[in-house]
Write an enzyme that holds these catalytic residues in place. Structure first.
Site, short mmCIF file in Angstrom:
data_model
loop_
_atom_site.label_atom_id
_atom_site.label_comp_id
_atom_site.label_asym_id
_atom_site.label_seq_id
_atom_site.Cartn_x
_atom_site.Cartn_y
_atom_site.Cartn_z
N LEU A 72 8.43 -14.52 4.91
CA LEU A 72 8.25 -14.63 3.46
C LEU A 72 6.92 -14.00 3.06
CD1 LEU A 72 9.48 -18.35 3.20
CD2 LEU A 72 10.77 -16.28 2.60
N ILE A 303 0.53 7.99 -2.94
CA ILE A 303 0.57 8.56 -4.29
C ILE A 303 1.25 7.62 -5.28
CG2 ILE A 303 0.51 10.95 -3.47
CD1 ILE A 303 3.63 10.94 -4.16
N ARG A 305 3.65 3.70 -5.95
CA ARG A 305 4.79 2.91 -5.48
C ARG A 305 5.89 2.91 -6.54
NH1 ARG A 305 4.03 -0.19 -1.08
NH2 ARG A 305 5.39 -1.88 -1.77
N HIS A 481 -29.33 -18.17 -10.83
CA HIS A 481 -30.20 -17.14 -10.25
C HIS A 481 -30.49 -17.48 -8.80
CE1 HIS A 481 -33.44 -14.23 -9.91
NE2 HIS A 481 -34.17 -15.18 -9.34
P1 FAD Z 1 6.91 -7.64 -3.28
O1 FAD Z 1 5.69 -8.26 -2.77
O2 FAD Z 1 7.14 -6.21 -2.99
O3 FAD Z 1 8.10 -8.51 -2.71
C1 FAD Z 1 9.43 -8.19 -2.93
C2 FAD Z 1 10.26 -8.73 -1.79
O4 FAD Z 1 11.62 -8.58 -2.13
C3 FAD Z 1 10.07 -7.97 -0.49
O5 FAD Z 1 9.71 -8.87 0.55
C4 FAD Z 1 11.43 -7.34 -0.19
O6 FAD Z 1 11.76 -7.38 1.18
C5 FAD Z 1 12.36 -8.26 -0.98
N1 FAD Z 1 13.59 -7.59 -1.44
C6 FAD Z 1 13.68 -6.41 -2.11
N2 FAD Z 1 14.96 -6.17 -2.43
C7 FAD Z 1 15.68 -7.21 -1.94
C8 FAD Z 1 17.05 -7.54 -1.96
N3 FAD Z 1 17.97 -6.78 -2.59
N4 FAD Z 1 17.44 -8.68 -1.34
C9 FAD Z 1 16.55 -9.50 -0.73
N5 FAD Z 1 15.23 -9.23 -0.69
C10 FAD Z 1 14.81 -8.12 -1.30
N6 FAD Z 1 -2.13 -6.21 -5.11
C11 FAD Z 1 -3.19 -6.97 -5.45
O7 FAD Z 1 -3.16 -7.63 -6.49
N7 FAD Z 1 -4.31 -7.03 -4.67
C12 FAD Z 1 -4.41 -6.32 -3.53
O8 FAD Z 1 -5.43 -6.39 -2.85
C13 FAD Z 1 -3.33 -5.50 -3.15
N8 FAD Z 1 -3.39 -4.78 -2.03
C14 FAD Z 1 -2.31 -4.02 -1.66
C15 FAD Z 1 -2.40 -3.25 -0.50
C16 FAD Z 1 -1.35 -2.48 -0.10
C17 FAD Z 1 -1.46 -1.66 1.16
C18 FAD Z 1 -0.14 -2.46 -0.87
C19 FAD Z 1 1.03 -1.65 -0.43
C20 FAD Z 1 -0.05 -3.21 -2.02
C21 FAD Z 1 -1.13 -3.99 -2.44
N9 FAD Z 1 -1.09 -4.74 -3.61
C22 FAD Z 1 -2.17 -5.48 -3.99
C23 FAD Z 1 0.10 -4.75 -4.48
C24 FAD Z 1 0.91 -6.04 -4.22
O9 FAD Z 1 1.26 -6.09 -2.86
C25 FAD Z 1 2.16 -6.04 -5.09
O10 FAD Z 1 1.80 -5.86 -6.44
C26 FAD Z 1 2.90 -7.36 -4.96
O11 FAD Z 1 3.27 -7.61 -3.63
C27 FAD Z 1 4.14 -7.36 -5.85
O12 FAD Z 1 4.79 -8.58 -5.70
P2 FAD Z 1 6.36 -8.72 -5.96
O13 FAD Z 1 6.68 -10.14 -5.68
O14 FAD Z 1 6.73 -8.13 -7.25
O15 FAD Z 1 7.06 -7.79 -4.86
P1 NAI Z 2 -2.23 4.68 -7.28
O1 NAI Z 2 -1.38 4.89 -8.45
O2 NAI Z 2 -3.33 3.70 -7.32
O3 NAI Z 2 -2.89 6.07 -6.84
C1 NAI Z 2 -2.13 7.19 -6.56
C2 NAI Z 2 -3.00 8.40 -6.72
O4 NAI Z 2 -2.32 9.52 -6.20
C3 NAI Z 2 -3.34 8.72 -8.16
O5 NAI Z 2 -4.71 8.90 -8.29
C4 NAI Z 2 -2.56 9.99 -8.44
O6 NAI Z 2 -3.18 10.84 -9.38
C5 NAI Z 2 -2.52 10.63 -7.08
N1 NAI Z 2 -1.41 11.55 -6.84
C6 NAI Z 2 -0.13 11.44 -7.25
N2 NAI Z 2 0.59 12.48 -6.79
C7 NAI Z 2 -0.24 13.25 -6.05
C8 NAI Z 2 -0.09 14.45 -5.31
N3 NAI Z 2 1.09 15.05 -5.20
N4 NAI Z 2 -1.17 14.97 -4.68
C9 NAI Z 2 -2.38 14.35 -4.77
N5 NAI Z 2 -2.57 13.20 -5.46
C10 NAI Z 2 -1.52 12.67 -6.08
O7 NAI Z 2 -1.21 4.36 -6.09
P2 NAI Z 2 -1.46 3.79 -4.63
O8 NAI Z 2 -2.87 3.96 -4.24
O9 NAI Z 2 -0.39 4.37 -3.79
O10 NAI Z 2 -1.17 2.24 -4.83
C11 NAI Z 2 0.12 1.80 -5.29
C12 NAI Z 2 0.02 0.53 -6.03
O11 NAI Z 2 -0.35 -0.53 -5.18
C13 NAI Z 2 -0.99 0.60 -7.14
O12 NAI Z 2 -0.29 0.58 -8.35
C14 NAI Z 2 -1.84 -0.60 -7.01
O13 NAI Z 2 -1.75 -1.37 -8.17
C15 NAI Z 2 -1.27 -1.40 -5.85
N6 NAI Z 2 -2.37 -1.72 -4.96
C16 NAI Z 2 -3.33 -2.57 -5.40
C17 NAI Z 2 -4.42 -2.85 -4.64
C18 NAI Z 2 -5.48 -3.73 -5.19
O14 NAI Z 2 -5.23 -4.40 -6.18
N7 NAI Z 2 -6.65 -3.78 -4.60
C19 NAI Z 2 -4.60 -2.28 -3.30
C20 NAI Z 2 -3.55 -1.38 -2.96
C21 NAI Z 2 -2.48 -1.14 -3.76
#
Ligand code: FAD
Ligand code: NAI
Length: 502
Positions: A72, A303, A305, A481
């Site tokens: 989960l 680039i 999601r 502070h």
């Molecule tokens: P998800 O977490 O994507 O969960 C959806 C779930 O649904 C998945 O487990 C999937 O397996 C399941 N699912 C999909 N389709 C089906 C189906 N048909 N049947 C059954 N199960 C299904 N956000 C932050 O706020 N802070 C961060 O630091 C941060 N860091 C991140 C780092 C990375 C590398 C990545 C990739 C993302 C990060 N994010 C971060 C973004 C964050 O992970 C997502 O915004 C968040 O997980 C979204 O939650 P959700 O519940 O919508 O979907």
């Molecule tokens: P992003 O949208 O943050 O960044 C993608 C970047 O790729 C943009 O700057 C865009 O201009 C660039 N780009 C797009 N096409 C390109 C190309 N063809 N060549 C070069 N550059 C290109 O997406 P990212 O970093 O993949 O993260 C996905 C999502 O996950 C974000 O929306 C973010 O909200 C979430 N996330 C959040 C985190 C957090 O809250 N700390 C950490 C990691 C992910």
């Protein structure tokens, strides 16, 4: 189509919440579907889905949650927020030991990297937290249905081999990596990877190219840069971190360059060939021009999601996605199909775990007949690099645009972390706090921070703005502070033109 739910069910919801049953707003359900196995079936157990399921169960609704993963917690706990923060935290210590920061404080160390152990502590964190969600499901009597869910009709879902019926279905299927045509990800080979592969590299690459200078590129690029990789970030736009305030984006470029990353802004990747353990990328200026090549031992594609709706059977319930592949909802998280709701990354808005969680709570409350609200204007965003970058509300550019382009209608106060006693003492000179306020009413419209603990600092800004604070309210609030948060107070004082320590 909507009809009041049964009296018995309303009494059950009321009892669970110690309300007077008569005062409870009834559930709205599809007239043609009075019963079912569950009151609520949530599809997806990420931070949106698992939180919605727990809240629904807390409200007395019989709840199940379908999840295709073996664990989960969704993207966030398994391959997102948590594992990336585990690697960021560990690599931050390594970096402090190797880049002279610790030596500056009189601690002489020569760090030795044990990458296997670093990965083990990451996996440990993930295991503990995903099991924690399983425990919470048990405690709250949420049934976990393990399998891929596909709608048969608006109240019937096939989960693996099982058919589950429910009065209300919440879609919380999240998102996955956007592919880049011409650059094929193969996480097993560890040459061209996405964020999931970049968390699992079993050796520090010598040369790493990150495609996309957004949140993932900078966080995971930072991890491997700190551990010794030579990192080049290729970004299509002319600045990093789209969506953040322009001053923050410009400062980000300076900070990451200083840390040793090479930045190729206004550049696009047009192709990639892999031979053995080496990748060769072809690049072009974003506006078009001469092609060049770049070699790498590892390429991270980051680039953006895209929403997960493949194989969900939306066509069986007459639900279409918008141009960006998202499921459209109204203010209450209802889709246009009665009894079907949606939250999290699969709906419009920032793709953030806390946004998904808040939507999960609000949606479950709406399903139970309460009033669940999320203020989408105040979702904080944090990039967990060193220093951290955080913001909430409007950027200066957005605020001016909202004021019809009249710059004089927006006031700004800025305070550098260099002048904050705690940051200076801790050898953390980079960054600033910037407050954007309405020039007429003084109401705070946006707060932007670059600081080692910006992600923690931004919570006070979000809370103040949620209560409609003016910059004067923040300036006259006593801040302890020495703390980094004093920079928020000083930036608020700077909006009035009267900071003390600069
Ligand atoms: P998800 O977490 O994507 O969960 C959806 C779930 O649904 C998945 O487990 C999937 O397996 C399941 N699912 C999909 N389709 C089906 C189906 N048909 N049947 C059954 N199960 C299904 N956000 C932050 O706020 N802070 C961060 O630091 C941060 N860091 C991140 C780092 C990375 C590398 C990545 C990739 C993302 C990060 N994010 C971060 C973004 C964050 O992970 C997502 O915004 C968040 O997980 C979204 O939650 P959700 O519940 O919508 O979907
Ligand atoms: P992003 O949208 O943050 O960044 C993608 C970047 O790729 C943009 O700057 C865009 O201009 C660039 N780009 C797009 N096409 C390109 C190309 N063809 N060549 C070069 N550059 C290109 O997406 P990212 O970093 O993949 O993260 C996905 C999502 O996950 C974000 O929306 C973010 O909200 C979430 N996330 C959040 C985190 C957090 O809250 N700390 C950490 C990691 C992910």
């Amino acid at each position: 189509m909507s009809k009041l739910d049964s009296k018995a069910n309303m009494n059950k919801v009321a009892k669970a919440n110690k309300w007077d049953a008569k005062s409870v707003e009834p559930l709205f359900i599809d007239e043609s579907f009075p019963g079912g196995d569950y009151d609520v079936l949530v599809i997806g157990a990420g931070p949106g889905g698992y939180v919605a399921a727990i809240r629904a169960a807390q409200l007395g609704l019989k709840t199940a949650c379908a999840e295709s993963r073996e664990t989960l917690g969704g993207t966030c706990l398994n391959v997102g927020c948590i594992p990336s923060k585990a690697m960021l935290h560990a690599s931050e210590y390594f970096n402090a030991a190797s880049n002279g920061t610790m030596a500056e404080m009189g601690i002489e160390v020569t760090p030795k990297l044990d990458l296997d152990k670093m990965h083990a502590q990451r996996r440990d964190a993930v295991e503990g937290l995903t099991k924690g969600v399983a425990f919470l499901f048990k405690k709250n009597k949420v049934d976990w249905k393990n399998g891929h869910a596909t709608f048969q009709d608006a109240h019937t879902v096939k989960v693996g081999d099982e058919t589950v019926t429910a009065k209300n279905i919440i879609i919380a299927t999240g998102s996955s990596v956007t592919p880049l045509p011409g650059v094929e990800v193969d996480n097993d080979k560890q040459v061209v990877v996405d964020s999931t592969g970049a968390l699992e590299l079993n050796a520090v690459p010598k040369k790493m190219v990150v495609i996309g200078g957004g949140v993932i590129g900078l966080e995971l690029g930072s991890v491997w840069c700190r551990l010794g990789a030579q990192v080049t970030v290729v970004e299509y736009l002319d600045k990093l971190l789209p969506g953040m305030d322009d001053d923050v984006r410009k400062e980000a470029a300076k900070i990451f360059k200083k840390q040793g990353m090479e930045l190729r802004l206004s550049t696009k990747v047009t192709g990639c060939t892999v031979k053995g353990k080496k990748a060769t990328l072809t690049l072009e200026p974003a506006a078009g021009g001469d092609e060049e090549t770049l070699e790498a031992d590892c390429v991270l594609v980051s680039i953006g999601r895209r929403p997960n709706t493949d194989g969900l059977g939306l066509e069986n319930i007459g639900l279409e996605t918008n141009q960006r592949g998202q499921i459209e909802i109204d203010h209450d998280f209802r889709t246009k199909v009665d009894g079907v709701w949606a939250i999290g990354d699969v709906v419009p808005g920032p793709m953030l775990a806390h946004k998904a969680e808040d939507e999960g709570i609000a949606c479950a409350e709406n399903v139970a007949g309460q009033t669940g609200i999320v203020n989408h204007d105040l979702i904080p965003g944090v990039v967990y690099t060193w220093p951290e970058f955080a913001g909430v509300g409007l950027t200066q550019e957005e605020a001016i645009e909202k004021m019809g382009g009249d710059k004089s209608k927006v006031k700004v106060g800025k305070f550098p972390m260099m002048a904050n006693s705690r940051a200076k003492t801790n050898h953390e000179p980079d960054g600033f706090v910037k407050i954007v306020a309405d020039a007429e009413t003084d109401r705070v419209l946006g707060v932007w921070c670059i600081a080692s603990v910006a992600g923690t600092m931004i919570a006070q800004a979000a809370q103040a703005m949620e209560f409609g604070a003016t910059s004067e309210d923040i300036a006259y609030t006593c801040h302890a502070h020495p703390t980094h948060s004093e920079a928020i107070k000083e930036a608020a004082m700077a909006v009035q033109g009267k900071p003390i320590h600069i």
